[in-house]
Scaffold this motif. Structure first.
Motif, PDB file in Angstrom:
ATOM      1  N   LEU A 219       0.837  -1.202   0.000  1.00 33.01           N
ATOM      2  CA  LEU A 219       0.000   0.000   0.000  1.00 33.01           C
ATOM      3  C   LEU A 219       0.870   1.250   0.000  1.00 33.01           C
ATOM      4  N   LEU A 220       0.663   2.088  -0.979  1.00 36.47           N
ATOM      5  CA  LEU A 220       1.206   3.449  -0.976  1.00 36.47           C
ATOM      6  C   LEU A 220       0.033   4.390  -0.724  1.00 36.47           C
ATOM      7  N   ARG A 221       0.057   5.075   0.409  1.00 37.41           N
ATOM      8  CA  ARG A 221      -1.054   5.967   0.756  1.00 37.41           C
ATOM      9  C   ARG A 221      -0.616   7.412   0.666  1.00 37.41           C
ATOM     10  N   THR A 222      -1.398   8.173  -0.076  1.00 32.45           N
ATOM     11  CA  THR A 222      -1.228   9.628  -0.164  1.00 32.45           C
ATOM     12  C   THR A 222      -2.540  10.252   0.282  1.00 32.45           C
ATOM     13  N   ARG A 223      -2.486  11.066   1.322  1.00 31.17           N
ATOM     14  CA  ARG A 223      -3.728  11.697   1.774  1.00 31.17           C
ATOM     15  C   ARG A 223      -3.608  13.208   1.674  1.00 31.17           C
ATOM     16  N   LEU A 224      -4.617  13.808   1.054  1.00 29.14           N
ATOM     17  CA  LEU A 224      -4.731  15.257   0.967  1.00 29.14           C
ATOM     18  C   LEU A 224      -5.810  15.702   1.944  1.00 29.14           C
ATOM     19  N   ARG A 225      -5.556  16.812   2.623  1.00 32.04           N
ATOM     20  CA  ARG A 225      -6.533  17.292   3.603  1.00 32.04           C
ATOM     21  C   ARG A 225      -6.617  18.813   3.548  1.00 32.04           C
ATOM     22  N   VAL A 226      -7.840  19.310   3.761  1.00 25.73           N
ATOM     23  CA  VAL A 226      -8.065  20.745   3.791  1.00 25.73           C
ATOM     24  C   VAL A 226      -9.245  21.018   4.713  1.00 25.73           C
ATOM     25  N   GLY A 227      -9.178  22.117   5.445  1.00 23.57           N
ATOM     26  CA  GLY A 227     -10.257  22.490   6.350  1.00 23.57           C
ATOM     27  C   GLY A 227     -10.125  23.936   6.775  1.00 23.57           C
ATOM     28  N   ASN A 228     -11.173  24.453   7.424  1.00 23.96           N
ATOM     29  CA  ASN A 228     -11.164  25.871   7.806  1.00 23.96           C
ATOM     30  C   ASN A 228     -11.582  26.094   9.258  1.00 23.96           C
ATOM     31  N   PHE A 229     -11.113  25.224  10.162  1.00 28.71           N
ATOM     32  CA  PHE A 229     -11.434  25.349  11.579  1.00 28.71           C
ATOM     33  C   PHE A 229     -10.477  26.285  12.321  1.00 28.71           C
ATOM     34  N   GLN A 230      -9.610  27.005  11.613  1.00 26.64           N
ATOM     35  CA  GLN A 230      -8.568  27.774  12.287  1.00 26.64           C
ATOM     36  C   GLN A 230      -9.111  28.849  13.219  1.00 26.64           C
ATOM     37  N   ASN A 231     -10.263  29.429  12.920  1.00 28.31           N
ATOM     38  CA  ASN A 231     -10.840  30.447  13.800  1.00 28.31           C
ATOM     39  C   ASN A 231     -12.147  29.974  14.433  1.00 28.31           C
ATOM     40  N   SER A 232     -12.409  28.685  14.341  1.00 26.20           N
ATOM     41  CA  SER A 232     -13.632  28.120  14.885  1.00 26.20           C
ATOM     42  C   SER A 232     -13.461  27.822  16.369  1.00 26.20           C
ATOM     43  N   SER A 233     -14.564  27.856  17.094  1.00 26.13           N
ATOM     44  CA  SER A 233     -14.525  27.451  18.495  1.00 26.13           C
ATOM     45  C   SER A 233     -14.307  25.960  18.641  1.00 26.13           C
ATOM     46  N   PHE A 234     -14.365  25.200  17.531  1.00 25.09           N
ATOM     47  CA  PHE A 234     -14.090  23.768  17.554  1.00 25.09           C
ATOM     48  C   PHE A 234     -12.734  23.441  16.947  1.00 25.09           C
ATOM     49  N   GLY A 235     -11.912  24.440  16.688  1.00 26.72           N
ATOM     50  CA  GLY A 235     -10.619  24.218  16.064  1.00 26.72           C
ATOM     51  C   GLY A 235      -9.498  24.175  17.071  1.00 26.72           C
ATOM     52  N   SER A 236      -8.295  24.442  16.629  1.00 25.73           N
ATOM     53  CA  SER A 236      -7.127  24.323  17.504  1.00 25.73           C
ATOM     54  C   SER A 236      -6.231  25.553  17.463  1.00 25.73           C
ATOM     55  N   THR A 237      -6.767  26.687  17.039  1.00 26.14           N
ATOM     56  CA  THR A 237      -5.986  27.915  17.003  1.00 26.14           C
ATOM     57  C   THR A 237      -6.311  28.763  18.228  1.00 26.14           C
ATOM     58  N   LEU A 238      -5.293  29.238  18.919  1.00 28.23           N
ATOM     59  CA  LEU A 238      -5.505  30.043  20.119  1.00 28.23           C
ATOM     60  C   LEU A 238      -5.914  31.458  19.750  1.00 28.23           C
ATOM     61  N   ILE A 239      -6.895  31.985  20.477  1.00 28.25           N
ATOM     62  CA  ILE A 239      -7.280  33.378  20.310  1.00 28.25           C
ATOM     63  C   ILE A 239      -6.926  34.175  21.554  1.00 28.25           C
ATOM     64  N   GLU A 240      -7.103  33.559  22.704  1.00 30.35           N
ATOM     65  CA  GLU A 240      -6.886  34.274  23.955  1.00 30.35           C
ATOM     66  C   GLU A 240      -6.110  33.375  24.908  1.00 30.35           C
ATOM     67  N   SER A 241      -5.277  33.948  25.748  1.00 27.28           N
ATOM     68  CA  SER A 241      -4.547  33.187  26.754  1.00 27.28           C
ATOM     69  C   SER A 241      -4.540  33.959  28.061  1.00 27.28           C
ATOM     70  N   VAL A 242      -4.281  33.250  29.140  1.00 30.27           N
ATOM     71  CA  VAL A 242      -4.212  33.873  30.456  1.00 30.27           C
ATOM     72  C   VAL A 242      -2.881  33.507  31.082  1.00 30.27           C
ATOM     73  N   ASP A 243      -2.373  34.392  31.928  1.00 28.58           N
ATOM     74  CA  ASP A 243      -1.118  34.150  32.624  1.00 28.58           C
ATOM     75  C   ASP A 243      -1.396  33.511  33.977  1.00 28.58           C
ATOM     76  N   THR A 244      -0.688  32.417  34.258  1.00 30.80           N
ATOM     77  CA  THR A 244      -0.819  31.738  35.534  1.00 30.80           C
ATOM     78  C   THR A 244       0.555  31.667  36.193  1.00 30.80           C
ATOM     79  N   SER A 245       0.608  31.049  37.366  1.00 29.03           N
ATOM     80  CA  SER A 245       1.878  30.979  38.087  1.00 29.03           C
ATOM     81  C   SER A 245       2.881  30.074  37.386  1.00 29.03           C
ATOM     82  N   TRP A 246       2.408  29.204  36.477  1.00 24.92           N
ATOM     83  CA  TRP A 246       3.323  28.300  35.792  1.00 24.92           C
ATOM     84  C   TRP A 246       3.405  28.568  34.302  1.00 24.92           C
ATOM     85  N   GLY A 247       2.823  29.680  33.834  1.00 20.47           N
ATOM     86  CA  GLY A 247       2.941  30.031  32.427  1.00 20.47           C
ATOM     87  C   GLY A 247       1.628  30.438  31.819  1.00 20.47           C
ATOM     88  N   SER A 248       1.620  30.554  30.501  1.00 25.39           N
ATOM     89  CA  SER A 248       0.430  30.992  29.784  1.00 25.39           C
ATOM     90  C   SER A 248      -0.468  29.804  29.465  1.00 25.39           C
TER      91      SER A 248
END
Length: 413
Positions: free
Chosen positions: A66-95
């Motif tokens: 098997l030679l597998r080639t997978r192409l992927r595309v999506g637009n969740f970058q600014n979605s609340s279900f995606g994985s891009t950070l919009i806001e962060s908070v500072d804590t005693s051990w980091g952001s």
């Protein structure tokens, strides 16, 4: 003419397997502090409509490889279900991430900014009757496992329920690597693999294979499978300080920050069972994970070690209410810090209030053989974990919760 046509045509050994998903849904945040809830809803409370497209090109040259080639595309970058950070908070051990990039990330939530990318490129071939070799420039850890130790499907909702209960052991690191798998006739199987998430980087300080800068993941798994049940154990050694391993979608902010302190030894035990016939009794998938982080020389002044754990139970009823439809339910604790060994001048008790719970339920309407519609409801009791009480203005009794709902429509072709 026939010879020319055969020589120039697209390979007859290649099959296209595609999946297109469209998701519409929203999150609702609540907190004992009105300001925290208002900020969460202001950042990620809108109803969103996103897509994810995966195109697998599966090629075989001998009938067994098997030679597998997978192409992927999506637009969740600014979605609340995606994985891009919009806001962060500072804590005693980091952001720490406040909302986006957290535990409400979906398994389907790819973020390629609408740009088609190559997501997989690897070659798999048998050696003898019992062994399989897999190698590629873009191969994911689970592509080389002896078994995937769960019956609970990956294409439902929250990403945290797609790691067989052990996101550390099954980190799904994707990059350049290779692995060997052994299958026996008596149900036993085993595998060993290595992947570097930045194998394409020629600088040994920031990438490569087996270098100090490699985002390495080495995994060994042994499993036993019978007709209706199975069990598997896995061990992974991961270079979290170079970016491999846990991420914000499968761990609390503190657990995710801790893995970046150094290397991680992860263990996972997972099991599954299904009834002989579909009916009132569901299939059951469960798993537990344990991770131990050893800080590197740059981070060992404060932390000596950080331990985190995770677990889940997933239930699934085939042919629920209507033949062909499926009902599912999962509950568990995403990876959270359970113990910290610190220097004498620090109090470990300040770092271990990281517990949280997650739950989801869904019902998949199988509209046709190729089209399904899946409504989902989920709940996160404390997605910020330890960071909940460290936000500026919070106290030890502060709560922060997340309800979410969505409808996913999936087309397979």
């Amino acid at each position: 003419r026939v010879g020319t046509l055969e020589a120039q045509q697209f390979s007859t050994t290649t099959k296209l397997v595609g999946q297109a998903s469209m998701v519409v849904g929203a999150n609702k945040f609540s907190s004992s502090e009105d300001d925290f809830a208002d900020e969460g809803n202001a950042l990620a409370g809108a109803t969103v409509f996103n897509y994810d497209l995966r195109l697998n090109l599966n090629t075989s040259f001998t009938g067994d490889d098997l030679l597998r080639t997978r192409l992927r595309v999506g637009n969740f970058q600014n979605s609340s279900f995606g994985s891009t950070l919009i806001e962060s908070v500072d804590t005693s051990w980091g952001s720490a991430p406040l909302v986006l990039g957290g535990l409400n990330a979906l398994e389907v939530g790819s973020s390629t900014f609408d740009i088609v990318t190559v997501d997989r490129l690897y070659y798999q071939f048998p050696v003898g009757d019992d062994f399989t070799v897999t190698a590629g420039a873009l191969v994911r850890q689970d592509d080389m496992l002896a078994v995937w130790p769960s019956l609970y499907p990956a294409e439902t909702a929250l990403d945290i329920f797609t790691y067989a209960g052990a996101p550390g052991a099954y980190s799904l690191t994707n990059g350049g690597g290779a692995g060997l798998k052994w299958d026996s006739d008596n149900g036993f199987a085993a595998s060993a693999s290595y992947v570097s998430g930045n194998a394409a980087d020629g600088n040994p300080n920031t990438g490569g294979i087996g270098t100090d800068g490699a985002a390495s993941n080495t995994t060994a798994q042994i499993a036993y499978s019978a007709d209706q049940w199975g069990i598997a154990g896995a061990y992974s050694y991961t270079s979290g300080d170079n970016g491999a391993g846990l991420y914000a979608g499968n761990a609390t902010p503190f657990a995710n920050a801790a893995k970046a302190l150094g290397t991680t030894n992860s263990f996972g035990v997972s099991a599954w069972w299904q009834p002989e016939d579909t009916g009132f009794i569901p299939s059951v998938s469960t798993g537990w994970g344990l991770n131990s982080v050893s800080p590197n020389d740059q981070n060992d002044d404060e932390f000596d070690s950080v331990t985190s754990q995770s677990w889940y139970v997933g239930l699934m009823w085939d042919d629920a209410f209507v033949e062909g439809n499926t009902l599912g339910l999962a509950v568990g604790q995403p990876t959270f810090v359970t113990n910290v060994e610190v220097d004498d001048d620090s109090d470990a008790s300040d770092f271990v209030a990281d517990g949280n719970y997650a739950w989801e339920t869904w019902y998949k309407f199988q509209v046709t053989d190729n089209i399904s519609v899946t409504p989902v409801v989920f709940y996160l009791s404390r997605p910020l974990g330890n960071a909940t009480t460290e936000i500026d203005g919070a106290d030890s009794d502060t709560t922060f919760k997340n309800w979410g709902g969505l409808v996913r429509t999936t087309f397979k072709f």
